[in-house]
Enzyme design. Structure first.
Site, mmCIF file in Angstrom:
data_model
loop_
_atom_site.group_PDB
_atom_site.id
_atom_site.type_symbol
_atom_site.label_atom_id
_atom_site.label_comp_id
_atom_site.label_asym_id
_atom_site.label_seq_id
_atom_site.Cartn_x
_atom_site.Cartn_y
_atom_site.Cartn_z
ATOM 1 N N HIS A 14 0.697 -1.138 0.036
ATOM 2 C CA HIS A 14 0.129 -0.071 -0.141
ATOM 3 C C HIS A 14 0.859 1.190 -0.033
ATOM 4 O O HIS A 14 2.221 1.126 0.205
ATOM 5 C CB HIS A 14 -0.848 -0.075 1.222
ATOM 6 C CG HIS A 14 -0.078 0.139 2.525
ATOM 7 N ND1 HIS A 14 0.520 -0.742 3.003
ATOM 8 C CD2 HIS A 14 0.015 1.164 3.468
ATOM 9 C CE1 HIS A 14 1.157 -0.449 4.177
ATOM 10 N NE2 HIS A 14 0.754 0.905 4.427
ATOM 11 N N ASP A 16 0.691 5.312 1.650
ATOM 12 C CA ASP A 16 -0.076 6.171 2.623
ATOM 13 C C ASP A 16 -0.821 7.246 1.858
ATOM 14 O O ASP A 16 -0.298 8.049 1.354
ATOM 15 C CB ASP A 16 0.703 6.631 3.958
ATOM 16 C CG ASP A 16 1.518 5.438 4.501
ATOM 17 O OD1 ASP A 16 0.690 4.361 4.725
ATOM 18 O OD2 ASP A 16 2.677 5.469 4.893
ATOM 19 N N HIS A 71 4.766 0.156 -0.081
ATOM 20 C CA HIS A 71 5.631 -0.717 1.004
ATOM 21 C C HIS A 71 4.528 -1.725 1.531
ATOM 22 O O HIS A 71 3.295 -1.715 1.382
ATOM 23 C CB HIS A 71 6.014 0.280 2.053
ATOM 24 C CG HIS A 71 4.920 1.324 2.731
ATOM 25 N ND1 HIS A 71 4.826 2.345 2.134
ATOM 26 C CD2 HIS A 71 4.368 1.049 3.954
ATOM 27 C CE1 HIS A 71 3.632 2.834 2.767
ATOM 28 N NE2 HIS A 71 3.439 2.236 3.854
ATOM 29 N N ARG A 81 5.730 -8.140 17.079
ATOM 30 C CA ARG A 81 6.017 -7.030 16.511
ATOM 31 C C ARG A 81 5.099 -5.965 16.901
ATOM 32 O O ARG A 81 4.076 -6.161 17.087
ATOM 33 C CB ARG A 81 5.976 -6.713 15.066
ATOM 34 C CG ARG A 81 6.103 -5.430 14.440
ATOM 35 C CD ARG A 81 5.850 -5.516 12.956
ATOM 36 N NE ARG A 81 7.119 -6.076 12.469
ATOM 37 C CZ ARG A 81 7.119 -7.229 11.657
ATOM 38 N NH1 ARG A 81 5.802 -7.557 11.383
ATOM 39 N NH2 ARG A 81 7.898 -7.606 11.014
#
Length: 122
Positions: A14, A16, A71, A81
């Protein structure tokens, strides 16, 4: 942590929608970007560093001088994470267009004027 990371999606590719995003990766690899050679590249982890992603709106406002980056994030099967991020975005009804000084320098606007909420709602 994902028990079978090879079968997990992570975060799909995607860009941003915002002006920019600050990201702290929590010292765990997994962020990837799509480079000009048309392949996915793992972002080298720099301990304690913040990542700055240029968003769609910054590309418009800068008349293409700042490029957004496609990314994604891959799943990790060894460590949990926890990512922390901060988005900077304009008010919902703001009109977004290339900066006048950059358009004058470049001669032509490369992007059309958008109302931010309409651009995001696609």
């Amino acid at each position: 942590m994902c028990p079978d990371a090879d079968r997990a999606l992570g975060l799909a590719p995607h860009t941003d929608s915002y002006l920019f995003m600050l990201l702290y990766q929590g010292n765990i690899n997994g962020l990837q970007f799509y480079d000009d050679a048309m392949e996915w590249v793992d972002l080298e982890l720099v301990e304690g560093a913040l990542i700055v992603n240029i968003g769609d709106l910054m590309q418009i406002v800068s008349n293409g001088r700042f490029k957004l980056v496609l990314h994604s994030v891959v799943a990790n099967n060894t460590r949990h994470r926890i990512s922390k991020w901060f988005f900077y975005l304009p008010p919902w009804d703001d009109v977004v267009l290339p900066l006048k000084k950059l358009v004058e320098f470049d001669r032509l606007p490369m992007y059309r004027t958008v109302i931010w909420k309409e651009d995001v709602e696609f």
